[in-house]
Write a protein that holds these residues in place. Structure first.
Motif, PDB file in Angstrom:
ATOM      1  N   ASP A 179      -1.869  -2.324  -4.562  1.00  0.00           N
ATOM      2  CA  ASP A 179      -1.976  -3.189  -3.391  1.00  0.00           C
ATOM      3  C   ASP A 179      -0.590  -3.408  -2.778  1.00  0.00           C
ATOM      4  O   ASP A 179      -0.386  -3.217  -1.583  1.00  0.00           O
ATOM      5  CB  ASP A 179      -2.603  -4.524  -3.783  1.00  0.00           C
ATOM      6  CG  ASP A 179      -2.791  -5.446  -2.595  1.00  0.00           C
ATOM      7  OD1 ASP A 179      -2.935  -4.931  -1.460  1.00  0.00           O
ATOM      8  OD2 ASP A 179      -2.786  -6.677  -2.787  1.00  0.00           O
TER       9      ASP A 179
ATOM     10  N   LEU B 200      -2.217  -4.560  -8.370  1.00  0.00           N
ATOM     11  CA  LEU B 200      -3.256  -3.564  -8.181  1.00  0.00           C
ATOM     12  C   LEU B 200      -4.524  -4.178  -7.601  1.00  0.00           C
ATOM     13  O   LEU B 200      -4.806  -5.363  -7.802  1.00  0.00           O
ATOM     14  CB  LEU B 200      -3.593  -2.879  -9.518  1.00  0.00           C
ATOM     15  CG  LEU B 200      -2.406  -2.308 -10.315  1.00  0.00           C
ATOM     16  CD1 LEU B 200      -2.908  -1.662 -11.596  1.00  0.00           C
ATOM     17  CD2 LEU B 200      -1.611  -1.319  -9.479  1.00  0.00           C
ATOM     18  N   ASP B 201      -5.253  -3.362  -6.863  1.00  0.00           N
ATOM     19  CA  ASP B 201      -6.582  -3.755  -6.418  1.00  0.00           C
ATOM     20  C   ASP B 201      -7.541  -2.602  -6.711  1.00  0.00           C
ATOM     21  O   ASP B 201      -7.180  -1.637  -7.411  1.00  0.00           O
ATOM     22  CB  ASP B 201      -6.598  -4.144  -4.931  1.00  0.00           C
ATOM     23  CG  ASP B 201      -6.144  -3.007  -4.013  1.00  0.00           C
ATOM     24  OD1 ASP B 201      -6.162  -1.836  -4.456  1.00  0.00           O
ATOM     25  OD2 ASP B 201      -5.785  -3.286  -2.862  1.00  0.00           O
ATOM     26  N   SER B 202      -8.753  -2.667  -6.205  1.00  0.00           N
ATOM     27  CA  SER B 202      -9.759  -1.659  -6.522  1.00  0.00           C
ATOM     28  C   SER B 202      -9.403  -0.283  -5.980  1.00  0.00           C
ATOM     29  O   SER B 202      -9.939   0.735  -6.425  1.00  0.00           O
ATOM     30  CB  SER B 202     -11.118  -2.088  -5.964  1.00  0.00           C
ATOM     31  OG  SER B 202     -11.054  -2.256  -4.555  1.00  0.00           O
ATOM     32  N   GLU B 203      -8.491  -0.218  -5.017  1.00  0.00           N
ATOM     33  CA  GLU B 203      -8.114   1.050  -4.405  1.00  0.00           C
ATOM     34  C   GLU B 203      -6.841   1.649  -5.000  1.00  0.00           C
ATOM     35  O   GLU B 203      -6.496   2.790  -4.692  1.00  0.00           O
ATOM     36  CB  GLU B 203      -7.930   0.859  -2.897  1.00  0.00           C
ATOM     37  CG  GLU B 203      -9.199   0.405  -2.174  1.00  0.00           C
ATOM     38  CD  GLU B 203      -8.959   0.158  -0.693  1.00  0.00           C
ATOM     39  OE1 GLU B 203      -7.775   0.156  -0.276  1.00  0.00           O
ATOM     40  OE2 GLU B 203      -9.938  -0.019   0.032  1.00  0.00           O
ATOM     41  N   GLY B 204      -6.152   0.895  -5.830  1.00  0.00           N
ATOM     42  CA  GLY B 204      -4.913   1.388  -6.421  1.00  0.00           C
ATOM     43  C   GLY B 204      -3.823   0.343  -6.357  1.00  0.00           C
ATOM     44  O   GLY B 204      -4.024  -0.816  -6.731  1.00  0.00           O
TER      45      GLY B 204
ATOM     46  N   LYS C 158       0.805  -1.215   0.000  1.00  0.00           N
ATOM     47  CA  LYS C 158       0.000   0.000   0.000  1.00  0.00           C
ATOM     48  C   LYS C 158       0.850   1.282   0.000  1.00  0.00           C
ATOM     49  O   LYS C 158       0.706   2.152   0.859  1.00  0.00           O
ATOM     50  CB  LYS C 158      -0.937   0.021   1.215  1.00  0.00           C
ATOM     51  CG  LYS C 158      -1.910  -1.148   1.288  1.00  0.00           C
ATOM     52  CD  LYS C 158      -2.941  -1.082   0.163  1.00  0.00           C
ATOM     53  CE  LYS C 158      -3.980  -2.192   0.287  1.00  0.00           C
ATOM     54  NZ  LYS C 158      -4.994  -2.163  -0.796  1.00  0.00           N
TER      55      LYS C 158
END
Length: 251
Positions: free
Chosen positions: A122, A116-120, A62
């Motif tokens: 990971d 990457l994940d849905s928030e940017g 993150k």
């Protein structure tokens, strides 16, 4: 300091972290005596004599960087490596996007991979290879160099891994502020190889060569060149343009 795990042998330290990212803590550094499939940018191989060089991967979970500006991580890592080397010698530069050079000699490379994940972002895996004590290179790579060939000294690889890894982790500790990113980018441009206002030769993938001046690097890593012949700006992503660097005498 990172949490360092030393392996005797692995395919690549980047791949090891990606396979185990869910169970490893952020700040974990994986170092290996031998990598059987060490990689550089876009799948290029990386020659490294076992036990002679700094070769590690660092896991950052993150990171406080927007996915569209992930190149700031590359800038931070490049500057960390240059600053670590400058403890022992001076004159190191960053060849866009993130190779480390001493004059026209390549001493290090960086491979950064994101999940990457849905928030940017990971997590980020930062792979670093810096030639330290290696004296002979057999791969045919153009203009290789090592710190020992530059200074004439030899170095404790445990100490070097601690120093390089510690700086990379610290430089990648983003606070999310625009001020920090702007200062980072300014330092990167100052250290950029051939960013001297002079015209240099570049080459396209089809072999076409041209003269150009480096104008800018954007937050997504795009290189802007001003072509000398027509005085026009052109924008390039990774592998869309390369430097023309003549082979020089073995260092």
């Amino acid at each position: 300091m990172p949490n360092i795990i030393v392996l005797q042998e692995t395919t690549s330290t980047n791949d090891f972290i990606k396979r185990n990212a869910n169970t490893l803590q952020s700040g974990t550094l994986i170092s290996a005596y031998k990598q059987t499939s060490g990689r550089g940018q876009k799948g290029n191989s990386w020659e490294s004599e076992p036990g002679k060089n700094v070769t590690f991967s660092l896991l950052i979970k993150k990171p406080k960087v927007d996915v569209k500006e992930q190149f700031f991580i590359s800038e931070a890592v490049s500057l960390a490596i240059v600053d670590a080397l400058e403890k022992y010698a001076t004159g190191f530069k960053i060849k866009w996007p993130n190779d480390i050079y001493y004059g026209d000699y390549k001493i290090g490379g960086i491979l950064i991979e994101h999940s990457l994940d849905s928030e940017g972002i990971d997590y980020t895996v930062i792979g670093v290879g810096v030639n330290i004590n290696q004296q002979v290179f057999i791969s045919g790579a153009p203009n290789p160099a090592s710190l020992t060939r530059i200074t004439g000294d030899f170095y404790d690889m445990n100490v070097m891994t601690d120093e390089f890894g510690g700086l990379v982790e610290r430089y990648c500790d983003f606070d999310g502020s625009r001020e920090q990113l702007a200062a980072l980018h300014k330092r990167y441009l100052k250290r950029l190889y051939r960013n001297d206002g002079m015209s240099h030769r570049f080459v396209m993938p089809d072999g076409t060569q041209f003269q150009a001046v480096i104008e800018a690097v954007s937050p997504d890593g795009t290189l802007t060149l001003r072509h000398t012949a027509e005085n026009s700006l052109h924008h390039y992503h990774f592998k869309e343009v390369g430097y023309v660097i003549n082979r020089v005498k073995y260092l």
